[in-house]
Design a protein around this motif. Structure first.
Motif, PDB file in Angstrom:
ATOM      1  N   THR A  17      10.923   1.509  -9.102  1.00  0.00           N
ATOM      2  CA  THR A  17       9.784   0.733  -9.573  1.00  0.00           C
ATOM      3  C   THR A  17       8.759   0.620  -8.452  1.00  0.00           C
ATOM      4  N   TYR A  18       7.497   0.782  -8.814  1.00  0.00           N
ATOM      5  CA  TYR A  18       6.440   0.734  -7.806  1.00  0.00           C
ATOM      6  C   TYR A  18       6.248  -0.684  -7.287  1.00  0.00           C
ATOM      7  N   GLY A  19       6.371  -0.873  -5.982  1.00  0.00           N
ATOM      8  CA  GLY A  19       6.163  -2.170  -5.348  1.00  0.00           C
ATOM      9  C   GLY A  19       4.747  -2.261  -4.802  1.00  0.00           C
ATOM     10  N   ALA A  20       3.977  -3.224  -5.299  1.00  0.00           N
ATOM     11  CA  ALA A  20       2.543  -3.278  -4.998  1.00  0.00           C
ATOM     12  C   ALA A  20       2.174  -4.331  -3.951  1.00  0.00           C
ATOM     13  N   PHE A  21       3.114  -4.705  -3.095  1.00  0.00           N
ATOM     14  CA  PHE A  21       2.820  -5.666  -2.038  1.00  0.00           C
ATOM     15  C   PHE A  21       1.810  -5.082  -1.050  1.00  0.00           C
ATOM     16  N   ALA A  22       2.104  -3.906  -0.534  1.00  0.00           N
ATOM     17  CA  ALA A  22       1.295  -3.340   0.540  1.00  0.00           C
ATOM     18  C   ALA A  22      -0.142  -3.055   0.125  1.00  0.00           C
ATOM     19  N   ILE A  23      -0.364  -2.637  -1.130  1.00  0.00           N
ATOM     20  CA  ILE A  23      -1.736  -2.292  -1.520  1.00  0.00           C
ATOM     21  C   ILE A  23      -2.635  -3.521  -1.594  1.00  0.00           C
ATOM     22  N   GLY A  24      -2.036  -4.702  -1.613  1.00  0.00           N
ATOM     23  CA  GLY A  24      -2.852  -5.906  -1.547  1.00  0.00           C
ATOM     24  C   GLY A  24      -3.516  -6.071  -0.196  1.00  0.00           C
ATOM     25  N   GLY A  25      -2.920  -5.437   0.829  1.00  0.00           N
ATOM     26  CA  GLY A  25      -3.501  -5.453   2.167  1.00  0.00           C
ATOM     27  C   GLY A  25      -3.052  -6.607   3.026  1.00  0.00           C
ATOM     28  N   THR A  26      -2.907  -7.798   2.437  1.00  0.00           N
ATOM     29  CA  THR A  26      -2.519  -8.974   3.206  1.00  0.00           C
ATOM     30  C   THR A  26      -1.162  -8.770   3.872  1.00  0.00           C
ATOM     31  N   MET A  27      -1.125  -8.991   5.183  1.00  0.00           N
ATOM     32  CA  MET A  27       0.081  -8.837   6.005  1.00  0.00           C
ATOM     33  C   MET A  27       0.420  -7.373   6.290  1.00  0.00           C
ATOM     34  N   TRP A  28      -0.366  -6.443   5.749  1.00  0.00           N
ATOM     35  CA  TRP A  28      -0.082  -5.013   5.919  1.00  0.00           C
ATOM     36  C   TRP A  28      -1.216  -4.270   6.628  1.00  0.00           C
ATOM     37  N   GLY A  29      -2.119  -5.001   7.251  1.00  0.00           N
ATOM     38  CA  GLY A  29      -3.188  -4.341   7.982  1.00  0.00           C
ATOM     39  C   GLY A  29      -4.278  -3.775   7.101  1.00  0.00           C
ATOM     40  N   GLY A  30      -4.504  -4.390   5.933  1.00  0.00           N
ATOM     41  CA  GLY A  30      -5.566  -3.926   5.042  1.00  0.00           C
ATOM     42  C   GLY A  30      -5.102  -2.850   4.085  1.00  0.00           C
ATOM     43  N   ASN A  31      -6.048  -2.346   3.275  1.00  0.00           N
ATOM     44  CA  ASN A  31      -5.696  -1.304   2.318  1.00  0.00           C
ATOM     45  C   ASN A  31      -6.874  -0.375   2.091  1.00  0.00           C
ATOM     46  N   GLU A  32      -6.599   0.775   1.510  1.00  0.00           N
ATOM     47  CA  GLU A  32      -7.639   1.714   1.104  1.00  0.00           C
ATOM     48  C   GLU A  32      -7.593   1.804  -0.414  1.00  0.00           C
ATOM     49  N   LYS A  33      -8.642   1.330  -1.075  1.00  0.00           N
ATOM     50  CA  LYS A  33      -8.641   1.242  -2.526  1.00  0.00           C
ATOM     51  C   LYS A  33      -8.362   2.581  -3.194  1.00  0.00           C
ATOM     52  N   LYS A  34      -9.041   3.617  -2.780  1.00  0.00           N
ATOM     53  CA  LYS A  34      -8.871   4.937  -3.389  1.00  0.00           C
ATOM     54  C   LYS A  34      -7.427   5.400  -3.278  1.00  0.00           C
ATOM     55  N   ASP A  35      -6.838   5.252  -2.097  1.00  0.00           N
ATOM     56  CA  ASP A  35      -5.446   5.671  -1.884  1.00  0.00           C
ATOM     57  C   ASP A  35      -4.495   4.855  -2.748  1.00  0.00           C
ATOM     58  N   SER A  36      -4.767   3.560  -2.863  1.00  0.00           N
ATOM     59  CA  SER A  36      -3.890   2.685  -3.640  1.00  0.00           C
ATOM     60  C   SER A  36      -3.862   3.087  -5.109  1.00  0.00           C
ATOM     61  N   ILE A  37      -5.022   3.330  -5.676  1.00  0.00           N
ATOM     62  CA  ILE A  37      -5.097   3.715  -7.086  1.00  0.00           C
ATOM     63  C   ILE A  37      -4.460   5.084  -7.298  1.00  0.00           C
ATOM     64  N   GLU A  38      -4.678   5.987  -6.375  1.00  0.00           N
ATOM     65  CA  GLU A  38      -4.045   7.310  -6.478  1.00  0.00           C
ATOM     66  C   GLU A  38      -2.525   7.200  -6.385  1.00  0.00           C
ATOM     67  N   ALA A  39      -2.042   6.248  -5.594  1.00  0.00           N
ATOM     68  CA  ALA A  39      -0.591   6.043  -5.479  1.00  0.00           C
ATOM     69  C   ALA A  39      -0.008   5.580  -6.807  1.00  0.00           C
ATOM     70  N   ILE A  40      -0.706   4.679  -7.486  1.00  0.00           N
ATOM     71  CA  ILE A  40      -0.235   4.206  -8.786  1.00  0.00           C
ATOM     72  C   ILE A  40      -0.260   5.344  -9.805  1.00  0.00           C
ATOM     73  N   HIS A  41      -1.339   6.108  -9.825  1.00  0.00           N
ATOM     74  CA  HIS A  41      -1.434   7.236 -10.750  1.00  0.00           C
ATOM     75  C   HIS A  41      -0.330   8.253 -10.495  1.00  0.00           C
ATOM     76  N   ALA A  42      -0.069   8.544  -9.229  1.00  0.00           N
ATOM     77  CA  ALA A  42       0.980   9.516  -8.891  1.00  0.00           C
ATOM     78  C   ALA A  42       2.350   9.006  -9.317  1.00  0.00           C
ATOM     79  N   SER A  43       2.565   7.705  -9.191  1.00  0.00           N
ATOM     80  CA  SER A  43       3.831   7.113  -9.630  1.00  0.00           C
ATOM     81  C   SER A  43       4.018   7.325 -11.132  1.00  0.00           C
ATOM     82  N   LEU A  44       2.984   6.976 -11.888  1.00  0.00           N
ATOM     83  CA  LEU A  44       3.049   7.119 -13.348  1.00  0.00           C
ATOM     84  C   LEU A  44       3.254   8.576 -13.749  1.00  0.00           C
ATOM     85  N   ASP A  45       2.605   9.485 -13.058  1.00  0.00           N
ATOM     86  CA  ASP A  45       2.704  10.914 -13.376  1.00  0.00           C
ATOM     87  C   ASP A  45       4.086  11.476 -13.067  1.00  0.00           C
TER      88      ASP A  45
END
Length: 329
Positions: A17-45
């Motif tokens: 199951t995809y864990g979406a803690f890190a893409i929130g950025g908080t406590m993880w040094g920020g996030n990259e929106k484009k990469d995060s959405i692509e990660a979700i799409h790749a998971s679903l695919d």
């Protein structure tokens, strides 16, 4: 991908199951929106149908990114798992039990554990809006709240089930005593708890009770936030505001290196990475229904999903288990 029934429900979740803690950025040094959405799409695919998030992850950002990633997707083929019970300044500020203080995006915030009925109803409405959906597949109490009776919390989730706003109710970070107490009002579909090769505390009491009472176990931090991938022993650096700078300090890294040396040839034989081997091992442990795996880009997401294809024999599992000692300092 493997799909498994969660506890006493009709929910079918993907074993990874995809864990979406890190893409929130908080406590993880920020996030990259484009990469995060692509990660979700790749998971679903790649067969991952279940996405686990929480309002606290990025203070709403993680849920919003999931909503954006799911635009145009068939909602009925995706299971959204989210939580309630962590509130911060501007959201029931000061109510409940103080949990910790954090600095995020230049702001100093105080986080509280708060699971009153009124707050649960409020948080669910906010999550539904951020997620751009009219129902949540699994709603989980993020952390126990000593200031609110457990029966009030569970009754609120019963109400939400009747209203059709959630399909199932679960808890998270509950020990055996709390799980039993919650079950007096409503038997939770699941308990989301920390579990890994380095942290097997749930095996003593929680696993037997959960198996006996058909309560699913959702395992988080199976790779110990990247530590079991081995890459942090290869000059990997973390941003200064990444919580793992402190988190990794709880483990005996010399013992860790010995374990990884044992796992490396098994992974190589399977043409797998260490992270994939660790994920697959976790999915095969007694009582574990699904395993959360975070990914901050498409490459990581694909790798996580493919972990389910690794075949581990009983002898190989025994060989791995024989190397699992106490890794805490």
């Amino acid at each position: 991908m493997e799909y498994r029934t969660l506890g006493n429900t009709d929910l079918q979740l993907s074993a990874i199951t995809y864990g979406a803690f890190a893409i929130g950025g908080t406590m993880w040094g920020g996030n990259e929106k484009k990469d995060s959405i692509e990660a979700i799409h790749a998971s679903l695919d790649n067969g991952v149908t279940s996405l686990d998030t929480a309002p606290f992850y990025g203070f709403g950002l993680s849920e919003e990114l999931i909503a954006e990633a799911l635009k145009g997707k068939d909602r009925t083929k995706v299971q959204i798992l989210t939580k309630f019970g962590l509130v911060w300044d501007g959201s029931n500020a000061g109510k409940g039990a103080h949990f910790f203080d954090i600095r995020d995006n230049g702001q100093n915030l105080s986080v509280y554990e708060y699971s009153s009925k009124a707050n649960i109803i409020k948080e669910v409405e906010e999550s539904l809006k951020r997620l751009n959906t009219d129902y949540i597949d699994l709603l989980q109490q993020h952390w126990p709240d000593v200031t609110t009776p457990i029966d009030e919390t569970m009754e609120a989730m019963e109400t939400l089930i009747r209203q059709g706003k959630i399909r199932a109710a679960g808890v998270s970070n509950h020990n055996l005593e709390l799980l039993k107490e919650a079950s007096k009002t409503l038997v939770p579909a699941s308990n989301q708890v920390a579990y890994s090769m380095l942290n097997r505390a749930i095996e003593t009491e929680l696993v037997p009770y959960s198996v006996e009472n058909n309560i699913g176990i959702i395992a988080y931090s199976p790779i110990e936030r990247g530590l079991l991938s081995g890459k942090y022993f290869q000059n990997e650096t973390l941003k200064s505001d990444d919580h793992r700078n402190g988190y990794f300090g709880q483990f005996d890294l010399d013992k860790m290196k010995t374990l990884l040396k044992t796992l490396a040839p098994i992974a190589a034989e399977k043409n797998a990475t260490l992270a994939q081997l660790v994920l697959r091992w976790t999915t095969l442990q007694k009582g574990v229904t699904v395993v959360l795996a975070g990914a901050r880009n498409a490459e990581q997401a694909i790798s996580n999903a493919q972990a389910i294809d690794i075949d581990l024999s009983a002898d190989e599992l025994h060989a791995i288990n024989s190397q699992l000692v106490d890794f805490k300092k």
